[in-house]
Design a protein around this motif. Structure first.
Motif, PDB file in Angstrom:
ATOM      1  N   SER A  13      56.480 -57.525  62.094  1.00  0.00           N
ATOM      2  CA  SER A  13      56.828 -56.401  62.962  1.00  0.00           C
ATOM      3  C   SER A  13      55.691 -55.401  63.068  1.00  0.00           C
ATOM      4  CB  SER A  13      58.088 -55.714  62.419  1.00  0.00           C
ATOM      5  OG  SER A  13      58.373 -54.538  63.133  1.00  0.00           O
ATOM      6  N   ALA A  14      55.020 -55.123  61.938  1.00  0.00           N
ATOM      7  CA  ALA A  14      53.920 -54.158  61.938  1.00  0.00           C
ATOM      8  C   ALA A  14      52.647 -54.754  62.526  1.00  0.00           C
ATOM      9  CB  ALA A  14      53.670 -53.665  60.514  1.00  0.00           C
ATOM     10  N   VAL A  15      52.328 -55.985  62.147  1.00  0.00           N
ATOM     11  CA  VAL A  15      51.087 -56.609  62.604  1.00  0.00           C
ATOM     12  C   VAL A  15      51.123 -56.867  64.104  1.00  0.00           C
ATOM     13  CG1 VAL A  15      49.682 -58.714  62.430  1.00  0.00           C
ATOM     14  CG2 VAL A  15      50.562 -57.623  60.362  1.00  0.00           C
ATOM     15  N   ALA A  16      52.311 -57.097  64.663  1.00  0.00           N
ATOM     16  CA  ALA A  16      52.431 -57.345  66.098  1.00  0.00           C
ATOM     17  C   ALA A  16      51.847 -56.200  66.904  1.00  0.00           C
ATOM     18  CB  ALA A  16      53.893 -57.563  66.475  1.00  0.00           C
ATOM     19  N   LEU A  17      52.055 -54.961  66.453  1.00  0.00           N
ATOM     20  CA  LEU A  17      51.505 -53.809  67.168  1.00  0.00           C
ATOM     21  C   LEU A  17      49.982 -53.832  67.159  1.00  0.00           C
ATOM     22  CD1 LEU A  17      53.847 -50.923  65.997  1.00  0.00           C
ATOM     23  CD2 LEU A  17      53.863 -52.125  68.180  1.00  0.00           C
ATOM     24  N   VAL A  18      49.400 -54.215  66.023  1.00  0.00           N
ATOM     25  CA  VAL A  18      47.937 -54.279  65.923  1.00  0.00           C
ATOM     26  C   VAL A  18      47.394 -55.352  66.854  1.00  0.00           C
ATOM     27  CG1 VAL A  18      45.995 -54.642  64.350  1.00  0.00           C
ATOM     28  CG2 VAL A  18      48.064 -53.476  63.530  1.00  0.00           C
ATOM     29  N   VAL A  19      48.074 -56.494  66.890  1.00  0.00           N
ATOM     30  CA  VAL A  19      47.635 -57.599  67.754  1.00  0.00           C
ATOM     31  C   VAL A  19      47.682 -57.186  69.213  1.00  0.00           C
ATOM     32  CG1 VAL A  19      48.179 -59.940  68.522  1.00  0.00           C
ATOM     33  CG2 VAL A  19      48.313 -59.361  66.090  1.00  0.00           C
ATOM     34  N   VAL A  20      48.780 -56.551  69.622  1.00  0.00           N
ATOM     35  CA  VAL A  20      48.927 -56.122  71.019  1.00  0.00           C
ATOM     36  C   VAL A  20      47.892 -55.058  71.366  1.00  0.00           C
ATOM     37  CG1 VAL A  20      50.457 -54.937  72.638  1.00  0.00           C
ATOM     38  CG2 VAL A  20      51.367 -56.723  71.138  1.00  0.00           C
ATOM     39  N   ALA A  21      47.679 -54.112  70.465  1.00  0.00           N
ATOM     40  CA  ALA A  21      46.717 -53.039  70.727  1.00  0.00           C
ATOM     41  C   ALA A  21      45.294 -53.566  70.849  1.00  0.00           C
ATOM     42  CB  ALA A  21      46.786 -51.995  69.622  1.00  0.00           C
ATOM     43  N   ALA A  22      44.986 -54.682  70.179  1.00  0.00           N
ATOM     44  CA  ALA A  22      43.635 -55.242  70.214  1.00  0.00           C
ATOM     45  C   ALA A  22      43.358 -56.028  71.489  1.00  0.00           C
ATOM     46  CB  ALA A  22      43.422 -56.141  69.000  1.00  0.00           C
ATOM     47  N   MET A  23      44.389 -56.319  72.263  1.00  0.00           N
ATOM     48  CA  MET A  23      44.204 -57.086  73.492  1.00  0.00           C
ATOM     49  C   MET A  23      43.654 -56.196  74.602  1.00  0.00           C
ATOM     50  SD  MET A  23      47.749 -59.299  73.615  1.00  0.00           S
ATOM     51  CE  MET A  23      48.184 -60.423  72.291  1.00  0.00           C
ATOM     52  N   PRO A  24      42.899 -56.761  75.543  1.00  0.00           N
ATOM     53  CA  PRO A  24      42.452 -55.986  76.712  1.00  0.00           C
ATOM     54  C   PRO A  24      43.647 -55.427  77.464  1.00  0.00           C
ATOM     55  CG  PRO A  24      41.323 -58.112  76.607  1.00  0.00           C
ATOM     56  CD  PRO A  24      42.398 -58.144  75.566  1.00  0.00           C
ATOM     57  N   ALA A  25      43.544 -54.215  77.947  1.00  0.00           N
ATOM     58  CA  ALA A  25      44.678 -53.530  78.570  1.00  0.00           C
ATOM     59  C   ALA A  25      45.250 -54.322  79.739  1.00  0.00           C
ATOM     60  CB  ALA A  25      44.257 -52.133  79.025  1.00  0.00           C
ATOM     61  N   LYS A  26      44.407 -54.930  80.552  1.00  0.00           N
ATOM     62  CA  LYS A  26      44.868 -55.632  81.746  1.00  0.00           C
ATOM     63  C   LYS A  26      45.455 -57.010  81.447  1.00  0.00           C
ATOM     64  CE  LYS A  26      43.936 -52.523  84.838  1.00  0.00           C
ATOM     65  NZ  LYS A  26      45.051 -51.869  85.589  1.00  0.00           N
ATOM     66  N   ALA A  27      45.275 -57.491  80.219  1.00  0.00           N
ATOM     67  CA  ALA A  27      45.808 -58.802  79.857  1.00  0.00           C
ATOM     68  C   ALA A  27      46.684 -58.700  78.612  1.00  0.00           C
ATOM     69  CB  ALA A  27      44.665 -59.792  79.617  1.00  0.00           C
TER      70      ALA A  27
END
Length: 412
Positions: A13-27
């Motif tokens: 649950s916590a790591v998912a936020l880090v993974v999403v935040a590390a992705m390019p905004a448009k993708a």
């Protein structure tokens, strides 16, 4: 509770936020996708670190909060507006198309999950669409308003269908009970002479923060009461949670924006991620390996069922490319799909393997369809809605920049 088995779930649950935040905004992927994948990795089919049974209570509360928030987003008066009525006709057309597609698929690969699969093909992820439309600056445009209306109807009516056909009652008994249930809820949400709760506001307001959290306690009371009412009448808890959100929106004795912020904090901060991780752990990965084409087939069926009515019903409302965008947005679905498949597997109307492939198709829709809609939108930049007539019959609408007050998402 075995905290050693709970820890991997909370970690995902916590790591998912880090993974999403590390992705390019448009993708950037919706976090729901990352939570499902993370749950599958730590689940019984891969690392064996945890299992759905280890977090069953938290996951059930998570599903309750998910649909409480979904119901809270929907304006109870949507059916009285032109965009809502048009969205309802579009949804009914999707149901007819979906049933034909399920019949065609059954002739190729026989199965028994006609009802849940047909309902699944008519769903839309309003919670996924709202932030996407806001980021794209479409919330205040004709396209955005129609997409939000289709998303609202694409959550409300499939839940009604689930209550009718996947509950513990027979269909006729469920229909009678649902009518009685709906009359009570509609009266609660649309009654013109509702109490103002002035005195209750004065009592709760000082207890809203700190150790009091009065509004959250009353919200939990309403949620559990409607969950109990729905299950006592033979409906699934999803219906009770969804209608609790609609009633809460109309009857809340506190400031709606402040309450919504706190609901998001409790729901998305604690319970809802556990529900999606638990759902990921419950996926039958062997079925995805055995039938790798089936998720793509389901995604294509969802696209045909949900996008075709957009092309047919909105010819007077949107240009061709706008209708293509609307169809792609309307065919974006996943959260309701996850809950639907869990319910269908639990009552025996759908096999776990079919459910896993259907959720896989939902993942494809939230990853691919919004990106395609964005690409189509770029092609039409400069020939947009500016100065076009408002579909509700009002003055011409002009697209508002994302974040402006008038661009805030509405239910219609």
């Amino acid at each position: 509770m075995d905290y050693a088995r709970l820890l991997p779930v909370v970690l995902v649950s916590a790591v998912a936020l880090v993974v999403v935040a590390a992705m390019p905004a448009k993708a950037r992927l919706p976090q729901v996708v990352v939570l499902l994948v993370g749950g599958a990795v730590i689940g019984p089919d891969v690392l064996h670190l945890s299992a759905p049974a280890d977090v069953e209570l938290l996951a059930d509360l998570g599903m309750g909060f998910l649909f409480l928030l979904a119901g809270y987003e929907i304006d109870p008066g949507i059916g009285r507006r032109p965009t809502g009525r048009l969205a309802a006709r579009s949804w009914l057309t999707s149901g007819v198309i979906g049933l034909a597609l399920v019949a065609a698929l059954d002739s190729i690969t026989p199965f028994t999950a006609w009802v849940p699969l047909t309902i699944a093909l008519t769903t839309t992820a309003l919670g996924v669409l709202v932030p996407i439309l806001r980021d794209e600056g479409l919330s205040g445009t004709r396209l955005g308003q129609h997409a939000i209306a289709n998303g609202a109807v694409g959550e409300l009516l499939p839940i009604v269908g689930m209550a009718l056909f996947l509950g513990t009652r027979g269909t006729v008994g469920a229909l009678v009970a649902l009518v009685l249930f709906a009359i009570g809820v509609v009266w609660l949400t649309l009654a013109h002479r509702r109490p103002t709760f002035r005195r209750l506001r004065e009592v709760i307001k000082p207890l809203g923060d700190g150790t009091g959290q009065g509004e959250m306690r009353f919200t939990l009371l309403l949620l559990v009461a409607l969950l109990a009412w729905a299950t006592a009448m033979g409906f699934d808890a999803v219906l009770g949670a969804f209608l609790a959100g609609m009633v809460l929106r109309a009857w809340s004795p506190v400031d709606n924006q402040e309450l919504e912020r706190k609901l998001d904090t409790v729901g998305w901060g604690v319970f809802i991620p556990v529900f999606f991780v638990s759902s990921g752990m419950g996926l039958e990965l062997d079925a995805l390996v055995e039938h790798p084409w089936l998720p793509f087939a389901f995604a294509g069926m969802i696209l045909v069922a949900r996008a075709t009515p957009a092309l047919l019903w909105y010819r007077r409302e949107l240009p061709v490319r706008g209708r293509v965008q609307l169809g792609l947005y309307t065919a974006t679905t996943l959260p309701l799909l996850v809950a639907l498949t869990e319910i269908a597997v639990d009552d025996g109307s759908m096999q776990a393997g079919t459910a896993a492939c259907l959720v896989g198709g939902g993942v494809i829709t939230v990853v691919v369809f919004p990106l395609l809609a964005r690409y189509v939108g770029r092609e039409t930049a400069g020939a947009s809605d500016e100065g076009a007539p408002d579909p509700t019959g009002g003055t011409p609408t002009t697209p508002e920049p994302a974040g402006s007050p008038s661009a805030a998402p509405a239910a219609d």
